[in-house]
Design an enzyme around this catalytic site. Structure first.
Site, PDB file in Angstrom:
ATOM      1  N   ALA A   1       1.002  -1.328  -0.029  1.00  0.00           N
ATOM      2  CA  ALA A   1       0.098  -0.036  -0.017  1.00  0.00           C
ATOM      3  C   ALA A   1       0.879   1.418   0.080  1.00  0.00           C
ATOM      4  O   ALA A   1       0.806   2.236  -0.601  1.00  0.00           O
ATOM      5  CB  ALA A   1      -0.856  -0.009   1.284  1.00  0.00           C
ATOM      6  N   GLU A   2       2.031   1.305   0.727  1.00  0.00           N
ATOM      7  CA  GLU A   2       2.783   2.332   0.943  1.00  0.00           C
ATOM      8  C   GLU A   2       4.422   1.833   1.171  1.00  0.00           C
ATOM      9  O   GLU A   2       4.340   1.056   1.861  1.00  0.00           O
ATOM     10  CB  GLU A   2       2.392   3.543   1.858  1.00  0.00           C
ATOM     11  CG  GLU A   2       1.710   4.670   1.337  1.00  0.00           C
ATOM     12  CD  GLU A   2       0.228   4.385   1.362  1.00  0.00           C
ATOM     13  OE1 GLU A   2      -0.495   5.168   0.827  1.00  0.00           O
ATOM     14  OE2 GLU A   2      -0.070   3.279   1.925  1.00  0.00           O
ATOM     15  N   THR A   3       5.316   2.742   0.491  1.00  0.00           N
ATOM     16  CA  THR A   3       6.654   2.527   0.784  1.00  0.00           C
ATOM     17  C   THR A   3       7.117   4.009   1.548  1.00  0.00           C
ATOM     18  O   THR A   3       6.681   4.963   0.712  1.00  0.00           O
ATOM     19  CB  THR A   3       7.339   2.015  -0.419  1.00  0.00           C
ATOM     20  OG1 THR A   3       7.405   0.824  -0.984  1.00  0.00           O
ATOM     21  CG2 THR A   3       9.019   2.174  -0.046  1.00  0.00           C
TER      22      THR A   3
END
Length: 273
Positions: A49-51
């Site tokens: 979903a996020e880095t």
């Protein structure tokens, strides 16, 4: 052929008390910023979903600069990857009690140890939504909403009568994606829900490449002032009822919200670039 460049990477399940729950984020501390295209390509390769990418902050305002990328876009605020970043940095510095992050659009954020607890306290901006009719969004989410509200940061709240309605939703993701980079937050009182939480939610962001987000910290920047007003108190517990699921403690503190949660590290290694 030149040797591959090694970039440190950790994967953390945020708002989780055991592996395979909460929301996974990659955390990558860097010495300096890489090009935006490279950062986006790394986030796409990680396919989480996020880095979160960090570099030491030289302004004196914070410990690190922090940016977040989904597999397709850079986002203005990401709570779970901020919590994960604090967990990685504080785990490596047991003498520290907190870490401060300077961000490009969300101001200064902070993650601190939660006293004797194994978890953390995270300070995010409070985003108070205002009532707004959104019939197309309500139709795309389905069910029988009782109220809709909007925050101009791109957050739509769609409220339902009870948690059973939230758990039963089967959104039309194609229709939601047509609305652009918006976080759609379906929410209801938690009474009777097996989670035991005061508030239950699910979050959808197909316009950012994420059909359903497992546990969304930034959503609680909006949910906290919304539910504080309706519950008549500044503290409550929340549960995001995704397939992975996760508990979030919520407290409204002026123009900020304080979220509490725990993290589990599932991977430590190198990204070869």
């Amino acid at each position: 052929m030149s040797a591959a460049r090694r970039l440190p990477i950790s994967q953390v399940d945020a708002f989780a008390d055991r592996p395979f729950t909460g929301n996974p984020a990659a955390v990558m501390p860097l010495e300096e910023w890489l090009g935006d295209g490279v950062l986006q390509a790394i986030a796409a390769e990680n396919n989480l979903a996020e880095t979160a990418f960090l570099i030491p902050d030289e302004s004196g305002e914070a410990d690190y600069e922090l940016r977040w990328f989904t597999p397709t876009v850079e986002v203005a605020l990401c709570g779970h990857a901020t919590l994960a970043s604090g967990h990685v940095l504080l785990s490596a510095a047991p003498w520290r009690q907190e870490m401060r992050f300077r961000t490009r659009k969300a101001g200064i954020l902070q993650v601190a140890r939660n006293g004797e607890d194994e978890g953390y306290r995270m300070a995010l901006p409070a985003y108070s939504p205002a009532p707004k009719p959104m019939p197309d969004i309500a139709r795309a989410l389905g069910g029988d909403p009782i109220e809709t509200a909007w925050h101009p940061g791109g957050y739509a709240i769609i409220a339902y009568r009870d948690a059973a309605n939230i758990r039963a939703l089967t959104p039309d993701f194609r229709a939601l994606k047509d609305g652009g980079d918006v976080l759609y937050i379906a929410t209801a009182p938690g009474g009777g829900d097996p989670s035991g939480a005061d508030v239950v939610s699910r979050c959808f962001a197909p316009g950012a490449g994420i059909d359903e987000d497992p546990v969304t910290g930034s959503a609680h920047s909006v949910l906290t002032p919304y539910w504080a007003a309706r519950l008549g108190r500044d503290n409550f517990t929340a549960y995001q009822a995704s397939a992975r699921g996760g508990h979030v403690g919520c407290r409204l503190d002026g123009d900020m919200v304080e979220l509490t949660g725990t993290c589990v590290t599932t991977l430590i290694g190198d990204f070869l670039l």
